[in-house]
Design a protein around this motif. Structure first.
Motif, PDB file in Angstrom:
ATOM      1  N   CYS A  29      21.792  68.961 103.670  1.00 54.94           N
ATOM      2  CA  CYS A  29      22.317  68.323 102.463  1.00 54.94           C
ATOM      3  C   CYS A  29      22.775  69.355 101.439  1.00 54.94           C
ATOM      4  N   ASP A  30      21.989  70.403 101.243  1.00 54.26           N
ATOM      5  CA  ASP A  30      22.349  71.416 100.259  1.00 54.26           C
ATOM      6  C   ASP A  30      23.660  72.113 100.618  1.00 54.26           C
ATOM      7  N   ILE A  31      23.811  72.456 101.891  1.00 58.20           N
ATOM      8  CA  ILE A  31      25.040  73.130 102.324  1.00 58.20           C
ATOM      9  C   ILE A  31      26.230  72.186 102.235  1.00 58.20           C
ATOM     10  N   LEU A  47      18.393  59.203 108.149  1.00 59.14           N
ATOM     11  CA  LEU A  47      19.642  58.773 107.512  1.00 59.14           C
ATOM     12  C   LEU A  47      19.428  58.401 106.047  1.00 59.14           C
ATOM     13  N   SER A  48      18.427  57.592 105.749  1.00 64.31           N
ATOM     14  CA  SER A  48      18.185  57.201 104.359  1.00 64.31           C
ATOM     15  C   SER A  48      17.919  58.418 103.486  1.00 64.31           C
ATOM     16  N   ILE A  55      23.507  61.844  96.821  1.00 72.63           N
ATOM     17  CA  ILE A  55      24.018  60.950  95.778  1.00 72.63           C
ATOM     18  C   ILE A  55      24.874  61.752  94.791  1.00 72.63           C
ATOM     19  N   GLY A  56      26.032  61.205  94.470  1.00 66.48           N
ATOM     20  CA  GLY A  56      26.934  61.876  93.547  1.00 66.48           C
ATOM     21  C   GLY A  56      27.994  62.722  94.230  1.00 66.48           C
ATOM     22  N   TYR A  57      27.862  62.876  95.533  1.00 68.95           N
ATOM     23  CA  TYR A  57      28.845  63.643  96.318  1.00 68.95           C
ATOM     24  C   TYR A  57      29.564  62.662  97.241  1.00 68.95           C
ATOM     25  N   ASP A  58      30.455  61.893  96.650  1.00 71.02           N
ATOM     26  CA  ASP A  58      31.109  60.818  97.400  1.00 71.02           C
ATOM     27  C   ASP A  58      32.042  61.327  98.487  1.00 71.02           C
ATOM     28  N   ASP A  59      32.429  62.606  98.402  1.00 66.98           N
ATOM     29  CA  ASP A  59      33.322  63.154  99.432  1.00 66.98           C
ATOM     30  C   ASP A  59      32.552  63.571 100.682  1.00 66.98           C
TER      31      ASP A  59
END
Length: 234
Positions: A29-31, A47-48, A55-59
Motif C-alpha cells: 500500500c505504501d509503495i 482485500l478490505s 483511502i484517498g488514492y482513487d487512482d
C-alpha cells in the motif's frame, strides 16, 4: 507518448506469496500510494485491509485473486469468490485458468470455466494462462480462449512456477489476440529494460511482487535523476 515516469502507473503492486503478512501488505500500500501504481493486489483475506489503507488514492485500484495459484478449483468456487470480492470492493480480479484441463486437451471446459467467472462479475477479469507450462502454440491458443471468454486482460503467469515471463511470450500473445484484449506481464520481471521491451511487444500492465518491485522503482528514480521515493516510505 510514453515516458519513463508513466511506468509505475502500469504496475500492479502485489504480495501474494504464501507467507505474505500484514507488514508486506503495508509495504504494498505504501509503495502504491507513493508511486501511484495501477493497483494493489493481495489475497482475498487482505482485500478490505488494502482498501482501507489506500483511502484517498482513487487512482490506485483495488484488486485480488481467485483460483490462485493453480486454477483447479470448481468453477462454482471461483464464481463465489469472484462475486464476494466484487461485493467487498475489488475493482479488478486476477483469475487462474484451469491449466491442467487445458493441457489435457479439454478446451471446452477450460473456456467455459473462464467464461462463467468473467460473466459473474462486472469488474474486469485478468485471466492468468500460466505460460510457465505452455509452448508457443499453447500460449497462443490459451490467450485466444481467454479473450473469447471475456477476459479484459490476458496475464502471463502467477510467477510461482519457476519459468520467467519473456518478451517472446508477450509477442506470442500479442500476435494471437491483437488489440482484442490487454496484456499483463508477470513472473520473473526484474529490470526496467525488460519492462520497456515488453511494452514495445504489447504489454500494458505489469504484476510485480513487492520484493522485486523495490529495486525496479529505485532504478526508475535513478534514471529520472531524482532522489528515490523509496527512501521516504516507512
Amino acid at each position: 507518448m510514453f515516458s519513463l515516469e508513466d511506468l509505475p502507473r502500469m504496475i500492479d503492486m502485489t504480495s501474494i506469496y504464501a507467507d505474505s503478512q500484514l507488514k508486506d501488505i503495508d509495504r504494498v500500500c505504501d509503495i502504491a500510494k507513493a508511486y501511484h501504481c495501477a493497483s494493489t493486489i493481495a489475497f482475498p483475506c487482505y482485500l478490505s485491509y488494502t482498501i482501507k489503507n489506500t483511502i484517498g488514492y482513487d487512482d490506485v485500484l483495488h484488486g485480488s485473486v481467485t483460483g490462485f495459484p493453480f486454477g483447479g478449483e470448481l468453477t462454482s468456487a471461483k464464481v463465489y469468490e469472484a462475486k464476494q470480492l466484487e461485493l467487498m470492493g475489488a475493482q479488478e480480479i486476477d483469475m487462474v485458468m484451469n491449466v491442467g484441463a487445458f493441457l489435457s486437451g479439454n478446451q471446452k471446459y477450460t473456456k467455459q470455466d473462464m467464461t462463467t467467472v468473467c460473466e459473474s462479475v462486472k469488474v474486469p477479469v485478468k485471466v492468468i494462462i500460466e505460460t510457465s507450462f505452455l509452448n508457443d502454440a499453447q500460449i497462443a491458443t490459451a490467450a485466444e480462449l481467454a479473450v473469447a471468454a471475456g477476459a479484459e486482460f490476458v496475464k502471463t503467469s502467477t510467477g510461482l512456477h519457476g519459468r520467467p515471463t519473456t518478451v517472446h511470450m508477450i509477442k506470442t500473445i500479442k500476435d494471437a489476440i491483437g488489440d482484442s484484449a490487454l496484456i499483463k506481464a508477470a513472473g520473473g520481471i526484474r529490470d526496467v529494460d525488460t519492462m520497456l521491451e515488453m511494452i514495445d511487444a504489447g504489454a500494458s500492465r505489469f504484476g510485480l511482487g513487492v520484493r522485486s518491485a523495490e529495486p525496479i522503482l529505485r532504478e526508475i528514480d535513478t534514471r529520472l535523476a531524482r532522489e528515490s521515493l523509496m527512501d521516504y516510505i516507512k
